[in-house]
Scaffold this motif. Sequence first.
Motif, PDB file in Angstrom:
ATOM      1  N   ARG A   3       0.839  -1.197   0.000  1.00 10.29           N
ATOM      2  CA  ARG A   3       0.000   0.000   0.000  1.00 10.29           C
ATOM      3  C   ARG A   3       0.879   1.254   0.000  1.00 10.29           C
ATOM      4  O   ARG A   3       0.656   2.180  -0.780  1.00 10.29           O
ATOM      5  N   LEU A   7       1.117   4.040  -2.871  1.00  6.84           N
ATOM      6  CA  LEU A   7       0.852   5.454  -2.599  1.00  6.84           C
ATOM      7  C   LEU A   7       2.039   6.309  -3.060  1.00  6.84           C
ATOM      8  O   LEU A   7       1.870   7.407  -3.608  1.00  6.84           O
ATOM      9  N   ASN A  10       1.981   6.506  -6.838  1.00 10.92           N
ATOM     10  CA  ASN A  10       0.919   7.433  -7.212  1.00 10.92           C
ATOM     11  C   ASN A  10       1.373   8.873  -6.981  1.00 10.92           C
ATOM     12  O   ASN A  10       1.121   9.773  -7.789  1.00 10.92           O
ATOM     13  N   SER A 253      -0.670  12.246  -2.140  1.00  6.14           N
ATOM     14  CA  SER A 253      -0.978  10.829  -2.197  1.00  6.14           C
ATOM     15  C   SER A 253      -0.972  10.205  -0.798  1.00  6.14           C
ATOM     16  O   SER A 253      -1.863   9.435  -0.444  1.00  6.14           O
ATOM     17  N   LEU A 254       0.035  10.534  -0.002  1.00  8.06           N
ATOM     18  CA  LEU A 254       0.148   9.922   1.330  1.00  8.06           C
ATOM     19  C   LEU A 254      -0.962  10.407   2.259  1.00  8.06           C
ATOM     20  O   LEU A 254      -1.547   9.613   3.006  1.00  8.06           O
ATOM     21  N   GLY A 257      -4.126   8.802   1.254  1.00  7.45           N
ATOM     22  CA  GLY A 257      -4.147   7.374   1.531  1.00  7.45           C
ATOM     23  C   GLY A 257      -4.219   7.053   3.011  1.00  7.45           C
ATOM     24  O   GLY A 257      -4.918   6.125   3.421  1.00  7.45           O
TER      25      GLY A 257
END
Lengths: 292, 233
Positions: A3, A7, A10, A253-254, A257
């Motif tokens: 994951r 992320l 991404n 992104s982080l 997420g």
Amino acid sequence: MTRLLNLLLNGVTLGAVYAAFALCLVLIFRATRIINFAQGAQAMFTTYLAYQLVSNGQPYVVALVVALVSGFLLGAFVERVIVRPVESGPEINAVIVTLGLFVAIEALAAILFGNQFQSFPAPFGVDGLRVGGVDLALTGNDRYRIVAVLVAAGLLLALFRFTNLGLRLRAAAFGQEVARLLGVRVGRMLTLGWALAGLFGSLAGLLIAGGSLFSPSYMQGVVVFGFTAAVLGGLDSFGGAVVGGLVLGLTQSLVAGYVASSLVTMAALAILILVLLLRPGGLFSSSVARRV
Amino acid sequence: MLEIRNLVTAYGAVLALDDVSMDVPAGRITAVLGANGAGKTTLLRTVSGLVRPKAGTVQLEGKDITNAQVEDMVHRGMAHVPEGRGVIAELTIEENLRLGSLWRKDAKQEEIEEVYRTFPALESRRRLSAHTLSGGERQMLVVGRALLAKPKVLLLDEPSLGLAPRIVAQIFAIVRDLVDRTGLAVLLVEQNAKSALSIADTGVVLNLGKVVATDDARALAADEGLRHAFLGF
């Protein structure tokens, strides 16, 4: 673990696009001390041109070339015809003109192409990548985005660093009067700078639209993040724009997420405030204090 | 080489140059002296086209250049080192030098090496940003860059400004030597009248935009009344 990796990937993909967009703002700012707020709208318009071709059955490459060339020409046109007449006045005048242009181009696109969302076909696959039994959320389209930005940024840097034209462009940006005295056609160099920014912006616009929905206002968010990235980097450094773009993409992104996607903008703002508190000139500002 | 005739330049209602005429012959250094605000910098800026005159003409090798484009001056054989050094601090030292010869198709790397031989302080730092240079080195850089443009006329604006006397003497000696060897015409603007007159052939004293004296440099330096009134030494 997967994951986090996804992320990060991404984030890099997003960051690449922000970086590309920040680069065009930097290109113009360091030559003319103007933030071109119409940059996103110009890119949106050329994306629509590309979309007309793609939806009429033309190959993506043709649409790409047309978007880049029209972005280049539109950038030159904006500088020469719209910005040049107000450039001798206070810088704020030119900035306001670009804001007006941003509104005008969006309105024109809505009149010509409609205001609804449209779907731009992805130029490359949208299947993820499978490496050693791990599914990575890095689609063919994502890889294309990253590579395209890297290649374009590399070419731009090489142009500026290693060619005589690049030296002229930098001299015109950093020492207008001296450049003129040494025979550099500063006006032409400024037009070329805006044209290159237009080309780069069009690339960013096309990369963002590819494989997703777009409308006359789809670049607005990118303008905000691209501008933030440029400011993070110091507004006059190419390297700073790229780093700023990546920082923002990864943050976005982080945070989306692990925390909440509604906090993305706030996180970007927090980073911006933090960086400007610690280094008011931005991370990579190359400008030196000038004696007045 | 350079003929300036009845030049008038105004900033708004204020006349910065009022009917200024002088000749700048080849192989000679012509020094323009005077206090702050006498119009010295305006004279150079008008000659190179950065400022447009209200009246008068400037001729270079018999051709009228009064209204020529600034960007064309270097093609016509004029190099102007502006006040405040004109180093582009964001470029490297070598890039600053390359700018000087950029307009010439036949420019060679060897010419840049030649500049490094004249100013060895620059060579070891050729790849560094020019803002690492001291004031004297910056002056060497801009003089070297102007010479790379292969000018017939060199306009130098206050090269001694803020520099130690030893550095000023060194730069002046290099300019003098170049003039004697190549027949370059130099129009030197200086507030530091004493040093300027020590290397110049002819001196022109400006006051409030008007020429008050034109004479052989040694004669000017010996004229006590003039020195006290306008030159401050």
